[in-house]
Every structure is written in structure tokens, then in C-alpha cells.
Write a protein that holds these residues in place. Structure first.
Motif, PDB file in Angstrom:
ATOM      1  N   HIS A   1     -78.831  19.914  17.385  1.00 17.76           N
ATOM      2  CA  HIS A   1     -80.134  19.949  18.035  1.00 17.76           C
ATOM      3  C   HIS A   1     -80.913  21.159  17.536  1.00 17.76           C
ATOM      4  O   HIS A   1     -80.345  22.224  17.338  1.00 17.76           O
ATOM      5  CB  HIS A   1     -79.966  20.027  19.553  1.00 17.76           C
ATOM      6  CG  HIS A   1     -79.072  18.954  20.081  1.00 17.76           C
ATOM      7  ND1 HIS A   1     -79.538  17.708  20.403  1.00 17.76           N
ATOM      8  CD2 HIS A   1     -77.742  18.935  20.318  1.00 17.76           C
ATOM      9  CE1 HIS A   1     -78.532  16.963  20.829  1.00 17.76           C
ATOM     10  NE2 HIS A   1     -77.434  17.679  20.782  1.00 17.76           N
ATOM     11  N   PHE A   2     -82.218  20.975  17.380  1.00 13.10           N
ATOM     12  CA  PHE A   2     -83.098  22.038  16.914  1.00 13.10           C
ATOM     13  C   PHE A   2     -83.691  22.799  18.094  1.00 13.10           C
ATOM     14  O   PHE A   2     -83.797  22.264  19.199  1.00 13.10           O
ATOM     15  CB  PHE A   2     -84.237  21.456  16.071  1.00 13.10           C
ATOM     16  CG  PHE A   2     -83.775  20.784  14.817  1.00 13.10           C
ATOM     17  CD1 PHE A   2     -83.485  21.521  13.683  1.00 13.10           C
ATOM     18  CD2 PHE A   2     -83.615  19.401  14.774  1.00 13.10           C
ATOM     19  CE1 PHE A   2     -83.041  20.910  12.525  1.00 13.10           C
ATOM     20  CE2 PHE A   2     -83.185  18.777  13.617  1.00 13.10           C
ATOM     21  CZ  PHE A   2     -82.895  19.529  12.491  1.00 13.10           C
ATOM     22  N   LYS A   3     -84.121  24.028  17.826  1.00 13.48           N
ATOM     23  CA  LYS A   3     -84.778  24.832  18.858  1.00 13.48           C
ATOM     24  C   LYS A   3     -85.979  24.063  19.404  1.00 13.48           C
ATOM     25  O   LYS A   3     -86.735  23.458  18.653  1.00 13.48           O
ATOM     26  CB  LYS A   3     -85.229  26.172  18.266  1.00 13.48           C
ATOM     27  CG  LYS A   3     -85.773  27.123  19.299  1.00 13.48           C
ATOM     28  CD  LYS A   3     -86.060  28.471  18.687  1.00 13.48           C
ATOM     29  CE  LYS A   3     -86.503  29.428  19.776  1.00 13.48           C
ATOM     30  NZ  LYS A   3     -86.676  30.776  19.269  1.00 13.48           N
ATOM     31  N   GLY A   4     -86.103  24.069  20.718  1.00 10.88           N
ATOM     32  CA  GLY A   4     -87.184  23.349  21.371  1.00 10.88           C
ATOM     33  C   GLY A   4     -86.763  21.988  21.884  1.00 10.88           C
ATOM     34  O   GLY A   4     -87.475  21.374  22.671  1.00 10.88           O
ATOM     35  N   GLU A   5     -85.619  21.495  21.435  1.00 12.60           N
ATOM     36  CA  GLU A   5     -85.117  20.217  21.928  1.00 12.60           C
ATOM     37  C   GLU A   5     -84.312  20.423  23.206  1.00 12.60           C
ATOM     38  O   GLU A   5     -83.812  21.526  23.465  1.00 12.60           O
ATOM     39  CB  GLU A   5     -84.258  19.514  20.867  1.00 12.60           C
ATOM     40  CG  GLU A   5     -85.059  19.066  19.674  1.00 12.60           C
ATOM     41  CD  GLU A   5     -84.243  18.340  18.630  1.00 12.60           C
ATOM     42  OE1 GLU A   5     -84.849  17.587  17.866  1.00 12.60           O
ATOM     43  OE2 GLU A   5     -83.007  18.524  18.570  1.00 12.60           O
ATOM     44  N   ARG A   6     -84.182  19.393  23.978  1.00 15.57           N
ATOM     45  CA  ARG A   6     -83.573  19.448  25.303  1.00 15.57           C
ATOM     46  C   ARG A   6     -82.165  20.060  25.306  1.00 15.57           C
ATOM     47  O   ARG A   6     -81.836  20.849  26.176  1.00 15.57           O
ATOM     48  CB  ARG A   6     -83.525  18.040  25.883  1.00 15.57           C
ATOM     49  CG  ARG A   6     -82.890  17.957  27.237  1.00 15.57           C
ATOM     50  CD  ARG A   6     -82.926  16.538  27.743  1.00 15.57           C
ATOM     51  NE  ARG A   6     -82.321  16.455  29.050  1.00 15.57           N
ATOM     52  CZ  ARG A   6     -82.128  15.339  29.692  1.00 15.57           C
ATOM     53  NH1 ARG A   6     -82.491  14.200  29.151  1.00 15.57           N
ATOM     54  NH2 ARG A   6     -81.576  15.338  30.868  1.00 15.57           N
ATOM     55  N   TYR A   7     -81.335  19.675  24.363  1.00 17.15           N
ATOM     56  CA  TYR A   7     -79.940  20.113  24.400  1.00 17.15           C
ATOM     57  C   TYR A   7     -79.628  21.304  23.485  1.00 17.15           C
ATOM     58  O   TYR A   7     -78.470  21.644  23.291  1.00 17.15           O
ATOM     59  CB  TYR A   7     -79.015  18.935  24.066  1.00 17.15           C
ATOM     60  CG  TYR A   7     -79.080  17.858  25.124  1.00 17.15           C
ATOM     61  CD1 TYR A   7     -78.587  18.092  26.398  1.00 17.15           C
ATOM     62  CD2 TYR A   7     -79.670  16.633  24.866  1.00 17.15           C
ATOM     63  CE1 TYR A   7     -78.662  17.125  27.388  1.00 17.15           C
ATOM     64  CE2 TYR A   7     -79.753  15.660  25.844  1.00 17.15           C
ATOM     65  CZ  TYR A   7     -79.238  15.912  27.102  1.00 17.15           C
ATOM     66  OH  TYR A   7     -79.318  14.950  28.072  1.00 17.15           O
ATOM     67  N   PHE A   8     -80.656  21.953  22.947  1.00 18.51           N
ATOM     68  CA  PHE A   8     -80.427  23.131  22.098  1.00 18.51           C
ATOM     69  C   PHE A   8     -79.760  24.226  22.933  1.00 18.51           C
ATOM     70  O   PHE A   8     -80.329  24.736  23.896  1.00 18.51           O
ATOM     71  CB  PHE A   8     -81.747  23.644  21.525  1.00 18.51           C
ATOM     72  CG  PHE A   8     -81.596  24.836  20.611  1.00 18.51           C
ATOM     73  CD1 PHE A   8     -81.181  24.673  19.313  1.00 18.51           C
ATOM     74  CD2 PHE A   8     -81.870  26.115  21.068  1.00 18.51           C
ATOM     75  CE1 PHE A   8     -81.049  25.766  18.463  1.00 18.51           C
ATOM     76  CE2 PHE A   8     -81.744  27.215  20.235  1.00 18.51           C
ATOM     77  CZ  PHE A   8     -81.330  27.028  18.924  1.00 18.51           C
TER      78      PHE A   8
END
Length: 86
Positions: free
Chosen positions: A53-60
């Protein structure tokens, strides 16, 4: 009747506080300050599902099992990006 509603509301609020949150979500992990990925992106890999998951995504940084790693290294390990942007 109103007293009963207030009592139920107080009970539910107490249970919510005791449980640690409405959904009991895993605490968000923060990447080490010294961790950088020059020319690449820092991602969070769920080590159970091998999805990153990338920064800013729900599961980061917020799955139970995971680690921070550079995207290129995650790809080399056989991990894959999320398909739905979460």
C-alpha cells in the motif's frame, strides 16, 4: 423512558472507550525517520497477503502484519500493489 435511553447511551459509550475504538482497527505504524527510498516510493507491505500500500491509502502502515520497504524491493520479493487503492 428518557432515563433508560441515557443509561443505555452511557453504557455503550463506556464499552466503546474500553474497546479502544469503534472498529478496533490496528494502530497505524510510522516508518523509521531514517528510512528513505531515493528515486523510489516507500510502501507498506502486508506480510500476510503480500500486497503493498502507498502513503495516503487506507491500509498504509495499518495491517496487523507488515513492514515498510521500498517499492522496487517489494516487487523483487514478489509482493504486488493493491488493486483497489486501499
Amino acid at each position: 423512558m428518557e432515563i433508560r435511553i441515557l443509561a443505555v447511551r452511557a453504557f455503550l459509550m463506556g464499552a466503546l472507550v474500553a474497546s479502544g475504538g469503534a472498529f478496533g482497527q490496528t494502530p497505524v505504524h510510522q516508518p523509521p525517520a531514517s528510512m528513505t527510498c531515493p528515486g523510489d516510493k516507500l510502501v507498506w507491505v502486508n506480510t500476510h497477503s503480500h500486497v503493498y500500500h502507498f502513503k495516503g491509502e487506507r491500509y498504509f502502515g495499518s495491517t496487523k502484519e507488515g513492514k515498510f520497504i521500498c517499492e522496487r524491493d517489494a516487487d523483487k520479493e514478489g509482493d504486488r500493489p493493491t488493486h483497489n487503492g486501499q
